[in-house]
Scaffold this motif. Structure first.
Motif, PDB file in Angstrom:
ATOM      1  N   GLY A 112       0.869  -1.296   0.059  1.00 57.90           N
ATOM      2  CA  GLY A 112      -0.025   0.163   0.055  1.00 57.90           C
ATOM      3  C   GLY A 112       0.930   1.358   0.171  1.00 57.90           C
ATOM      4  N   LYS A 113       1.868   1.271   0.760  1.00 58.50           N
ATOM      5  CA  LYS A 113       2.783   2.430   0.714  1.00 58.50           C
ATOM      6  C   LYS A 113       3.504   2.627  -0.481  1.00 58.50           C
ATOM      7  N   MET A 114       4.007   1.346  -1.115  1.00 56.95           N
ATOM      8  CA  MET A 114       4.777   1.463  -2.313  1.00 56.95           C
ATOM      9  C   MET A 114       3.740   2.012  -3.517  1.00 56.95           C
ATOM     10  N   ARG A 115       2.546   1.648  -3.446  1.00 53.95           N
ATOM     11  CA  ARG A 115       1.550   2.018  -4.524  1.00 53.95           C
ATOM     12  C   ARG A 115       1.214   3.640  -4.444  1.00 53.95           C
ATOM     13  N   GLU A 116       1.314   4.222  -3.115  1.00 54.68           N
ATOM     14  CA  GLU A 116       1.342   5.625  -2.997  1.00 54.68           C
ATOM     15  C   GLU A 116       2.279   6.411  -3.730  1.00 54.68           C
ATOM     16  N   LEU A 117       3.414   5.922  -3.940  1.00 51.95           N
ATOM     17  CA  LEU A 117       4.576   6.476  -4.392  1.00 51.95           C
ATOM     18  C   LEU A 117       4.646   6.592  -5.934  1.00 51.95           C
ATOM     19  N   ARG A 118       5.589   7.686  -6.626  1.00 49.31           N
ATOM     20  CA  ARG A 118       5.659   7.410  -8.096  1.00 49.31           C
ATOM     21  C   ARG A 118       7.041   7.058  -8.204  1.00 49.31           C
ATOM     22  N   ILE A 119       7.006   6.788  -9.669  1.00 49.48           N
ATOM     23  CA  ILE A 119       8.612   6.206  -9.897  1.00 49.48           C
ATOM     24  C   ILE A 119       9.164   7.024 -11.195  1.00 49.48           C
ATOM     25  N   TYR A 120      10.266   7.643 -11.093  1.00 50.47           N
ATOM     26  CA  TYR A 120      10.724   8.066 -12.259  1.00 50.47           C
ATOM     27  C   TYR A 120      11.830   7.142 -12.899  1.00 50.47           C
ATOM     28  N   ILE A 121      11.424   6.887 -14.287  1.00 54.41           N
ATOM     29  CA  ILE A 121      12.096   5.920 -14.896  1.00 54.41           C
ATOM     30  C   ILE A 121      12.907   6.425 -16.122  1.00 54.41           C
ATOM     31  N   ALA A 122      14.487   6.187 -16.254  1.00 50.93           N
ATOM     32  CA  ALA A 122      14.977   6.528 -17.317  1.00 50.93           C
ATOM     33  C   ALA A 122      15.582   5.182 -18.084  1.00 50.93           C
ATOM     34  N   ILE A 123      15.122   4.883 -19.231  1.00 49.99           N
ATOM     35  CA  ILE A 123      15.678   3.810 -19.818  1.00 49.99           C
ATOM     36  C   ILE A 123      16.460   4.084 -21.122  1.00 49.99           C
ATOM     37  N   CYS A 124      17.671   3.398 -21.269  1.00 50.55           N
ATOM     38  CA  CYS A 124      18.424   3.770 -22.471  1.00 50.55           C
ATOM     39  C   CYS A 124      19.240   2.431 -22.894  1.00 50.55           C
ATOM     40  N   SER A 125      19.201   2.359 -24.188  1.00 54.17           N
ATOM     41  CA  SER A 125      19.850   1.041 -24.869  1.00 54.17           C
ATOM     42  C   SER A 125      21.339   0.854 -24.203  1.00 54.17           C
ATOM     43  N   GLY A 126      22.028   1.850 -23.873  1.00 55.36           N
ATOM     44  CA  GLY A 126      23.455   1.987 -23.602  1.00 55.36           C
ATOM     45  C   GLY A 126      23.566   1.421 -22.317  1.00 55.36           C
ATOM     46  N   LEU A 127      22.473   1.212 -21.689  1.00 57.95           N
ATOM     47  CA  LEU A 127      22.491   0.614 -20.257  1.00 57.95           C
ATOM     48  C   LEU A 127      22.185  -0.882 -20.061  1.00 57.95           C
ATOM     49  N   LYS A 128      22.212  -1.650 -21.107  1.00 58.67           N
ATOM     50  CA  LYS A 128      21.725  -2.943 -21.246  1.00 58.67           C
ATOM     51  C   LYS A 128      22.982  -3.669 -21.128  1.00 58.67           C
ATOM     52  N   ASP A 129      22.871  -4.874 -20.203  1.00 57.56           N
ATOM     53  CA  ASP A 129      23.937  -5.672 -19.913  1.00 57.56           C
ATOM     54  C   ASP A 129      24.267  -6.308 -21.148  1.00 57.56           C
ATOM     55  N   GLU A 130      25.529  -6.830 -21.150  1.00 60.40           N
ATOM     56  CA  GLU A 130      26.259  -7.595 -22.404  1.00 60.40           C
ATOM     57  C   GLU A 130      26.083  -9.145 -21.984  1.00 60.40           C
ATOM     58  N   LYS A 131      26.172  -9.802 -22.878  1.00 60.21           N
ATOM     59  CA  LYS A 131      26.442 -11.222 -22.975  1.00 60.21           C
ATOM     60  C   LYS A 131      27.661 -11.796 -23.714  1.00 60.21           C
ATOM     61  N   LYS A 132      28.528 -12.642 -22.928  1.00 57.60           N
ATOM     62  CA  LYS A 132      29.658 -12.938 -23.430  1.00 57.60           C
ATOM     63  C   LYS A 132      29.908 -14.572 -22.810  1.00 57.60           C
ATOM     64  N   ASN A 133      30.052 -15.487 -23.830  1.00 50.60           N
ATOM     65  CA  ASN A 133      30.187 -16.793 -23.749  1.00 50.60           C
ATOM     66  C   ASN A 133      28.888 -17.356 -22.932  1.00 50.60           C
ATOM     67  N   GLY A 134      27.762 -16.942 -22.982  1.00 55.05           N
ATOM     68  CA  GLY A 134      26.550 -17.206 -22.416  1.00 55.05           C
ATOM     69  C   GLY A 134      26.413 -16.826 -21.085  1.00 55.05           C
ATOM     70  N   LYS A 135      27.370 -15.910 -20.817  1.00 53.89           N
ATOM     71  CA  LYS A 135      27.201 -15.107 -19.186  1.00 53.89           C
ATOM     72  C   LYS A 135      26.908 -13.894 -19.470  1.00 53.89           C
ATOM     73  N   ARG A 136      26.069 -13.252 -18.372  1.00 55.07           N
ATOM     74  CA  ARG A 136      25.638 -12.029 -18.501  1.00 55.07           C
ATOM     75  C   ARG A 136      26.784 -11.172 -17.589  1.00 55.07           C
ATOM     76  N   ILE A 137      26.881  -9.699 -18.330  1.00 58.72           N
ATOM     77  CA  ILE A 137      27.899  -9.131 -17.590  1.00 58.72           C
ATOM     78  C   ILE A 137      27.246  -7.885 -17.503  1.00 58.72           C
ATOM     79  N   LYS A 138      27.290  -7.469 -16.038  1.00 51.72           N
ATOM     80  CA  LYS A 138      26.479  -6.209 -15.623  1.00 51.72           C
ATOM     81  C   LYS A 138      27.225  -4.854 -16.318  1.00 51.72           C
ATOM     82  N   ASN A 139      26.297  -4.118 -16.890  1.00 54.61           N
ATOM     83  CA  ASN A 139      26.763  -2.944 -17.479  1.00 54.61           C
ATOM     84  C   ASN A 139      27.296  -1.719 -16.391  1.00 54.61           C
ATOM     85  N   LYS A 140      28.354  -1.672 -16.404  1.00 54.59           N
ATOM     86  CA  LYS A 140      29.118  -0.862 -15.620  1.00 54.59           C
ATOM     87  C   LYS A 140      28.572   0.848 -15.521  1.00 54.59           C
TER      88      LYS A 140
END
Length: 160
Positions: A112-140
């Motif tokens: 209930g408390k979480m539903r009262e809040l607003r969420i500002y979201i920014a999405i960018c393709s340059g923030l996507k994780d990479e995959k190498k040899n089947g493993k996910r590498i977190k985008n620094k």
């Protein structure tokens, strides 16, 4: 402080063109279509509460934060601590419940408390994780962006 300006400034700091990103203000009821990498800021008229990042923003928000998955997210645990006074003040409502029902009752307060809040979201393709040899590498860059936003906004629940 204007969240959108802070996020755009921080995007520039980490080397991502804000023109290549999407921005919006959402809540727990309308984030389901945002399966992109980005950052998010929980806020209301009085404060900025929490800044986070994810490779899949919708998954993180829906499955962890908005569903109050206490054991699955450090952010949710921080929100729980923030609202602990209210949970404790309602002790008479949950104290006689069995452990499972007690947890669901407390999660209900938190949702209930979480539903009262607003969420500002920014999405960018340059923030996507990479995959190498089947493993996910977190985008620094995403981690650096989150840190920059936290430094500037000083959220109540996860300041630096």
């Amino acid at each position: 402080m204007d969240i959108s300006h802070v996020v755009e400034d921080c995007l520039n700091v980490v080397g991502i063109d804000p023109g290549e990103c999407g921005f919006g203000v959402y809540d727990c009821g309308n984030v389901s279509g945002i399966h992109e990498a980005g950052v998010y800021v929980f806020f209301d008229d009085d404060a900025v509460y929490y800044v986070g990042e994810a490779d899949d923003v919708a998954r993180r928000l829906i499955e962890e934060h908005c569903s109050a998955h206490i054991g699955g997210s450090e952010g949710v645990a921080r929100f729980l601590v923030n609202y602990l006074d209210e949970v404790c003040s309602r002790r008479s409502e949950w104290i006689e419940l069995n452990p499972v029902d007690r947890e669901e009752y407390i999660k209900g307060i938190l949702k209930g408390k979480m539903r009262e809040l607003r969420i500002y979201i920014a999405i960018c393709s340059g923030l996507k994780d990479e995959k190498k040899n089947g493993k996910r590498i977190k985008n620094k860059l995403r981690s650096r962006l989150e840190k920059c936003i936290r430094e500037k906004l000083k959220p109540a629940l996860n300041p630096l």
